[in-house]
Design a protein around this motif. Structure first.
Motif, PDB file in Angstrom:
ATOM      1  N   LYS A   1      77.207  45.389 102.095  1.00 17.63           N
ATOM      2  CA  LYS A   1      76.056  45.510 102.303  1.00 17.63           C
ATOM      3  C   LYS A   1      76.119  43.777 102.464  1.00 17.63           C
ATOM      4  O   LYS A   1      75.080  43.659 103.501  1.00 17.63           O
ATOM      5  N   ARG A   2      76.783  43.247 102.046  1.00 22.16           N
ATOM      6  CA  ARG A   2      76.972  41.730 101.826  1.00 22.16           C
ATOM      7  C   ARG A   2      77.805  41.509 103.645  1.00 22.16           C
ATOM      8  O   ARG A   2      77.420  40.758 104.325  1.00 22.16           O
ATOM      9  N   ALA A   3      78.817  42.151 104.072  1.00 24.03           N
ATOM     10  CA  ALA A   3      79.130  42.177 105.339  1.00 24.03           C
ATOM     11  C   ALA A   3      78.528  42.399 106.432  1.00 24.03           C
ATOM     12  O   ALA A   3      77.860  41.368 107.815  1.00 24.03           O
ATOM     13  N   ASN A   4      76.915  43.255 106.123  1.00 24.87           N
ATOM     14  CA  ASN A   4      75.876  43.954 106.903  1.00 24.87           C
ATOM     15  C   ASN A   4      74.996  42.971 107.467  1.00 24.87           C
ATOM     16  O   ASN A   4      74.292  42.458 108.503  1.00 24.87           O
ATOM     17  N   THR A   5      74.666  42.234 106.050  1.00 27.55           N
ATOM     18  CA  THR A   5      73.813  41.267 105.816  1.00 27.55           C
ATOM     19  C   THR A   5      74.413  39.967 106.398  1.00 27.55           C
ATOM     20  O   THR A   5      73.487  39.439 107.784  1.00 27.55           O
ATOM     21  N   ALA A   6      75.626  39.810 106.783  1.00 29.28           N
ATOM     22  CA  ALA A   6      76.188  38.480 107.571  1.00 29.28           C
ATOM     23  C   ALA A   6      75.917  38.748 109.178  1.00 29.28           C
ATOM     24  O   ALA A   6      75.663  37.400 109.670  1.00 29.28           O
ATOM     25  N   GLU A   7      76.158  39.890 109.837  1.00 28.28           N
ATOM     26  CA  GLU A   7      75.907  40.588 110.867  1.00 28.28           C
ATOM     27  C   GLU A   7      74.758  39.816 111.024  1.00 28.28           C
ATOM     28  O   GLU A   7      74.300  39.815 112.286  1.00 28.28           O
ATOM     29  N   LEU A   8      73.763  40.417 110.327  1.00 27.39           N
ATOM     30  CA  LEU A   8      72.850  40.781 110.663  1.00 27.39           C
ATOM     31  C   LEU A   8      71.500  39.403 111.105  1.00 27.39           C
ATOM     32  O   LEU A   8      71.083  39.044 111.333  1.00 27.39           O
ATOM     33  N   MET A   9      72.447  38.499 109.874  1.00 26.64           N
ATOM     34  CA  MET A   9      71.477  37.003 109.655  1.00 26.64           C
ATOM     35  C   MET A   9      71.669  35.931 110.935  1.00 26.64           C
ATOM     36  O   MET A   9      71.979  35.210 111.795  1.00 26.64           O
ATOM     37  N   LYS A  10      73.358  36.678 112.042  1.00 24.14           N
ATOM     38  CA  LYS A  10      74.111  35.806 112.927  1.00 24.14           C
ATOM     39  C   LYS A  10      72.491  36.651 114.436  1.00 24.14           C
ATOM     40  O   LYS A  10      72.162  35.644 115.071  1.00 24.14           O
ATOM     41  N   LYS A  11      72.278  37.859 114.342  1.00 26.68           N
ATOM     42  CA  LYS A  11      71.368  38.022 115.363  1.00 26.68           C
ATOM     43  C   LYS A  11      70.115  37.578 115.385  1.00 26.68           C
ATOM     44  O   LYS A  11      69.078  38.112 115.832  1.00 26.68           O
ATOM     45  N   MET A  12      69.525  37.240 113.413  1.00 33.38           N
ATOM     46  CA  MET A  12      68.121  36.762 113.093  1.00 33.38           C
ATOM     47  C   MET A  12      67.476  35.950 114.430  1.00 33.38           C
ATOM     48  O   MET A  12      66.707  36.122 114.780  1.00 33.38           O
ATOM     49  N   PRO A  13      68.023  34.725 114.948  1.00 30.39           N
ATOM     50  CA  PRO A  13      66.589  34.134 116.215  1.00 30.39           C
ATOM     51  C   PRO A  13      66.659  34.578 117.381  1.00 30.39           C
ATOM     52  O   PRO A  13      65.391  34.470 117.710  1.00 30.39           O
ATOM     53  N   GLN A  14      67.524  35.742 117.385  1.00 27.99           N
ATOM     54  CA  GLN A  14      67.293  35.979 119.081  1.00 27.99           C
ATOM     55  C   GLN A  14      65.924  37.985 118.120  1.00 27.99           C
ATOM     56  O   GLN A  14      64.692  38.031 118.713  1.00 27.99           O
ATOM     57  N   MET A  15      66.440  38.513 117.256  1.00 27.44           N
ATOM     58  CA  MET A  15      65.075  39.345 116.584  1.00 27.44           C
ATOM     59  C   MET A  15      63.832  38.655 116.782  1.00 27.44           C
ATOM     60  O   MET A  15      62.747  39.291 116.633  1.00 27.44           O
ATOM     61  N   LEU A  16      63.790  37.461 115.835  1.00 29.15           N
ATOM     62  CA  LEU A  16      62.397  36.352 115.952  1.00 29.15           C
ATOM     63  C   LEU A  16      62.293  36.665 117.590  1.00 29.15           C
ATOM     64  O   LEU A  16      60.551  36.499 117.475  1.00 29.15           O
ATOM     65  N   LEU A  17      62.687  35.875 118.115  1.00 27.86           N
ATOM     66  CA  LEU A  17      62.316  35.801 119.331  1.00 27.86           C
ATOM     67  C   LEU A  17      61.482  36.924 119.937  1.00 27.86           C
ATOM     68  O   LEU A  17      60.954  37.488 120.699  1.00 27.86           O
ATOM     69  N   ASP A  18      62.228  37.989 119.609  1.00 23.96           N
ATOM     70  CA  ASP A  18      61.758  39.915 120.792  1.00 23.96           C
ATOM     71  C   ASP A  18      60.782  40.073 119.416  1.00 23.96           C
ATOM     72  O   ASP A  18      59.513  40.050 120.564  1.00 23.96           O
ATOM     73  N   TYR A  19      60.386  39.889 117.967  1.00 26.42           N
ATOM     74  CA  TYR A  19      59.375  40.266 117.938  1.00 26.42           C
ATOM     75  C   TYR A  19      58.313  39.313 118.323  1.00 26.42           C
ATOM     76  O   TYR A  19      56.996  39.686 118.403  1.00 26.42           O
ATOM     77  N   LYS A  20      57.906  38.104 118.862  1.00 24.12           N
ATOM     78  CA  LYS A  20      57.855  36.631 118.994  1.00 24.12           C
ATOM     79  C   LYS A  20      56.640  37.258 120.164  1.00 24.12           C
ATOM     80  O   LYS A  20      55.347  37.440 120.967  1.00 24.12           O
ATOM     81  N   LYS A  21      57.583  37.718 121.020  1.00 23.38           N
ATOM     82  CA  LYS A  21      57.442  37.975 122.595  1.00 23.38           C
ATOM     83  C   LYS A  21      56.541  39.461 122.407  1.00 23.38           C
ATOM     84  O   LYS A  21      55.703  39.313 123.509  1.00 23.38           O
TER      85      LYS A  21
END
Length: 109
Positions: A73-93
């Motif tokens: 779970k910790r490893a998965n969370t770290a991977e997701l946090m790397k993708k977070m800025p892009q995910m936020l931009l997609d969400y705002k768009k």
């Protein structure tokens, strides 16, 4: 070496014994005598082909499933946090596009 010649047929049948006509037969020589002969042969620096095949040693340690899952779970969370800025931009768009679509439908509605 002469002992090895004497017991070669018996040692070749198997390490502990062998199956014959559906019945298990132990070796004709005792395990103690077999071990003594093996030791003498190895000390005389001859090869001993009658040892059983060894299993490979387990390198992976046993542990608790909880610890393993937590680490995953910790490893998965770290991977997701790397993708977070892009995910936020997609969400705002997406939100912005939905907002524009709603405004368009109100104007035409």
């Amino acid at each position: 070496m002469e002992k090895l010649v004497k017991y070669r047929d018996e040692l070749a049948k198997g390490v502990w014994g062998y199956w014959e006509l559906g019945a298990w037969k132990p070796l004709g020589i005792s395990a103690r005598r077999r071990a003594r002969i093996r030791k003498e042969v190895l000390l005389a620096e001859q090869d001993w082909p009658y040892d059983p095949a060894r299993k490979e040693i387990r390198t992976k340690r046993k542990g608790h499933k909880v610890d393993r899952i937590a680490a995953e779970k910790r490893a998965n969370t770290a991977e997701l946090m790397k993708k977070m800025p892009q995910m936020l931009l997609d969400y705002k768009k997406r939100r912005w596009e939905k907002k524009m679509k709603d405004e368009e439908s109100r104007k035409h509605g």
